[in-house]
Write an enzyme that holds these catalytic residues in place. Structure first.
Site, PDB file in Angstrom:
ATOM      1  N   LYS B  23      22.530   2.108  36.266  1.00 43.85           N
ATOM      2  CA  LYS B  23      21.162   2.642  36.225  1.00 43.85           C
ATOM      3  C   LYS B  23      21.254   4.149  36.061  1.00 43.85           C
ATOM      4  CE  LYS B  23      16.973   2.315  39.146  1.00 43.85           C
ATOM      5  NZ  LYS B  23      16.425   1.644  40.367  1.00 43.85           N
ATOM      6  N   SER B 100      12.437  -1.152  39.846  1.00 42.79           N
ATOM      7  CA  SER B 100      12.673  -0.105  38.871  1.00 42.79           C
ATOM      8  C   SER B 100      13.990  -0.271  38.125  1.00 42.79           C
ATOM      9  CB  SER B 100      12.669   1.265  39.566  1.00 42.79           C
ATOM     10  OG  SER B 100      13.778   1.357  40.449  1.00 42.79           O
ATOM     11  N   SER B 124      13.673  -2.671  44.297  1.00 42.18           N
ATOM     12  CA  SER B 124      13.960  -2.399  42.886  1.00 42.18           C
ATOM     13  C   SER B 124      15.151  -3.134  42.296  1.00 42.18           C
ATOM     14  CB  SER B 124      14.142  -0.888  42.673  1.00 42.18           C
ATOM     15  OG  SER B 124      12.889  -0.238  42.676  1.00 42.18           O
TER      16      SER B 124
END
Lengths: 390, 390
Positions: B23, B100, B124
């Site tokens: 990420k 996310s 997330s």
């Protein structure tokens, strides 16, 4: 040092210009980690990668100046190593350096490194810091990565570290400590652990209490209230130390037993009796100790609420003479462990501050705070060092 | 992916032959970390070093195939990114991927990486894992290093990760998880969180409960006892979610507020209303929420004693349609957060297991265990996946 290689750090970073040593239980890629034992070294391959705790120091610009000596298997407070020799305590050359992070403490005390990584399971950073007259932090359990580090008793093991200068210790902490576990604490209150002070030798107790009479300290933090850490539910510090002895040594045998049984290394009298004791702790004893441990952790949480830190002697005395035999030292360790067990049992951060001397040899003051308060505890430590000097 | 560079891992190691994505809030030396925002990227220099979580995967032999997309500032469950675009959910291309950690989940779901590092502050990792039909672990708070990772709400932030295959997830866990924080648990009992199931859509609830009717599951773990996570002292899951909203968003504003106020980036309607809400939470509200949080953590500790794990829906439904506007999604997130808040508030590990489908779209089952049980929770997860398939 068993391995005197050097590794340059990043060209710039917050630790630029500083040097560090790593206790020889942290892996460095391509080197065999000895764990303080030639038998361990002979039965393990060179490390495949560098431990993250070492790597973040390198990445922050510090230069690795070597691996540091330790007790065999990090398994004693005496700092002696029957195979590799015993690092000399520069503050008192005829005294032991303390262990198990003996070489790390000595590297900093003698000035051959600005920072040194040690490890503190039962007191292995706080004890040599006290005896060598330097700063040593046992961090909150889990806050310094032990990936690529030889485990001893994982639920007690912490990646502690040393420095002479508090600003340097703080810089290292900013790089080493897991940021998500930081719990901000504004310290406003100091407690004196009366039952811990009672365990120290009279002259050690007096030297520490004398340091704490500084009027500036009282002005800033008010009267130091005395409490007992032990209570009716959890018992005395002797009971606490016994809970740690059983639960930690059970874990140690879980970790080391298979290797010991496979290789039967001829450990001397520093390690063999301890391993034998550890091997005899039953799962039931360990489980009972773990229940006790939870109650102790709750007791410490209760004491450390509302911006409170606790003061206690780091060790019961200054460093014992080098001339003492292991069986003469053991009664001392039985008392020292009562002072180091509270932080270990409860997973709390504790720093050792070089604020006193007994017979010209250093003695540390322990300062313990709530879980995750490490950075703020070091800030408090800086404040205390200044107030006690004033 | 915002940055499609590749980095080879070590030539051999436990993750040899596997690929991973990170990420884009994990630093990789020499690259600017975007945090999902071109405004963030424009105001930050290339990373000085590689985050330890990325480095240990490389050291273990995995190959980094790129940075993965995320919600701007990791601050939503929708997985959309108004600046960089929205990763396509391969399981249901007309639905959102969830966020996310949208790009990380999609990278694994579509097969472009075997493992992906995400982060889970409020859900997330668990939310996109559920929506994309893959495995995702939110680890015990603090067990995956967040050194070199953009902080959101540090006391909630965790370095979660994804895989399709449970054995791969376990291999990654063995490398990523802080070893000293492992607490061995032999799971023997499963609880159904009744109040959590009640929050899910009826068809989602039914699909998950249907999966749990597998007779082999009952044979191994006995009857699944239903409990309510909420109680008289801590209130309902609605109260829990509100405590998390207040305390986490207060932290978020502490972390991001100074940067937001300095640069005033023109965030769209995905982020701006949330930041505005976060900026208005007072220290007193946050403190009250923290007191509530401690009570909730104690409640979860009580439920998770004695080898117990808790089952709950990972999300209230399968992935919502891409066509929904942020203000149509918000009521869904208000319900989803009630399912994700317990683990976040109590710092517990939770894995999302792809065991159900609703209208042909995946839906995850949440499996939560005590602090430090991550490795054993994954072993239990492997067992459950097999039993539910049987």
């Amino acid at each position: 040092m068993p391995d005197s290689f050097r590794l340059d750090g990043a060209a710039s970073g917050p630790l630029e210009g500083l040097t560090f040593a790593a206790k020889d239980l942290y892996d460095v890629k391509g080197h065999v980690t000895s764990f303080g034992s030639p038998y361990w070294a002979a039965t393990h391959a060179p490390a495949a990668f560098t431990a993250p705790a070492v790597q973040v120091l390198l990445d922050a610009g510090a230069r690795l100046v070597g691996k540091a000596q330790l007790n065999q298997l990090a398994y004693s407070f005496n700092g002696r190593n029957e195979c590799y020799g015993t690092p000399v305590n520069p503050a008192c050359p005829d005294r032991i350096p303390g262990g198990s992070s003996s070489g790390s403490a000595v590297a900093v005390a003698e000035g051959s490194a600005d920072i040194a990584l040690g490890s503190d399971t039962g007191g292995s950073v706080r004890v040599p810091a006290s005896y060598c007259g330097i700063l040593g932090l046992r961090p909150t359990h889990g806050r310094v990565s032990l990936v690529g580090v030889c485990p001893l008793a994982p639920s007690y093991d912490t990646g502690g570290f040393f420095a002479k200068d508090l600003a340097v210790l703080q810089k290292a902490a900013a790089v080493l400590l897991e940021p998500s576990m930081h719990r901000r604490i504004k310290f406003t209150r100091l407690l004196i652990a009366g039952d811990a002070f009672a365990i120290a030798d009279a002259d050690a107790r007096e030297a520490l209490l004398q340091a704490l009479t500084a009027p500036a300290l009282r002005e800033r933090y008010g009267d130091l209230v005395q409490v007992g850490l032990g209570d009716v539910k959890t018992g005395s510090l002797t009971d606490w130390a016994d809970a740690q002895r059983r639960s930690a040594n059970y874990e140690i045998w879980q970790e080391l037993g298979p290797w010991v049984e496979q290789h039967r290394p001829p450990f001397g009298q520093d390690v063999a009796p301890q391993l034998s004791m550890a091997s005899q702790i039953t799962a039931e004893e360990a489980e009972a100790a773990t229940v006790q441990r939870r109650a102790i952790a709750a007791r410490m949480d209760e004491l450390l609420g509302d911006g409170t830190a606790v003061l206690l002697p780091a060790t019961t005395s200054a460093a014992p003479p080098l001339s003492l035999a292991p069986d003469e030292l053991n009664p001392i360790w039985k008392r020292v462990i009562k002072l180091t067990a509270p932080a270990g049992l409860a997973g709390l951060p504790q720093v050792s501050l070089p604020v006193a001397k007994v017979d010209s040899c250093p003695l540390g003051l322990g300062l313990m705070g709530p879980r995750g308060s490490d950075e703020d505890l070091l800030r408090l430590a800086a404040d205390l060092m200044e107030l006690l000097r004033a």
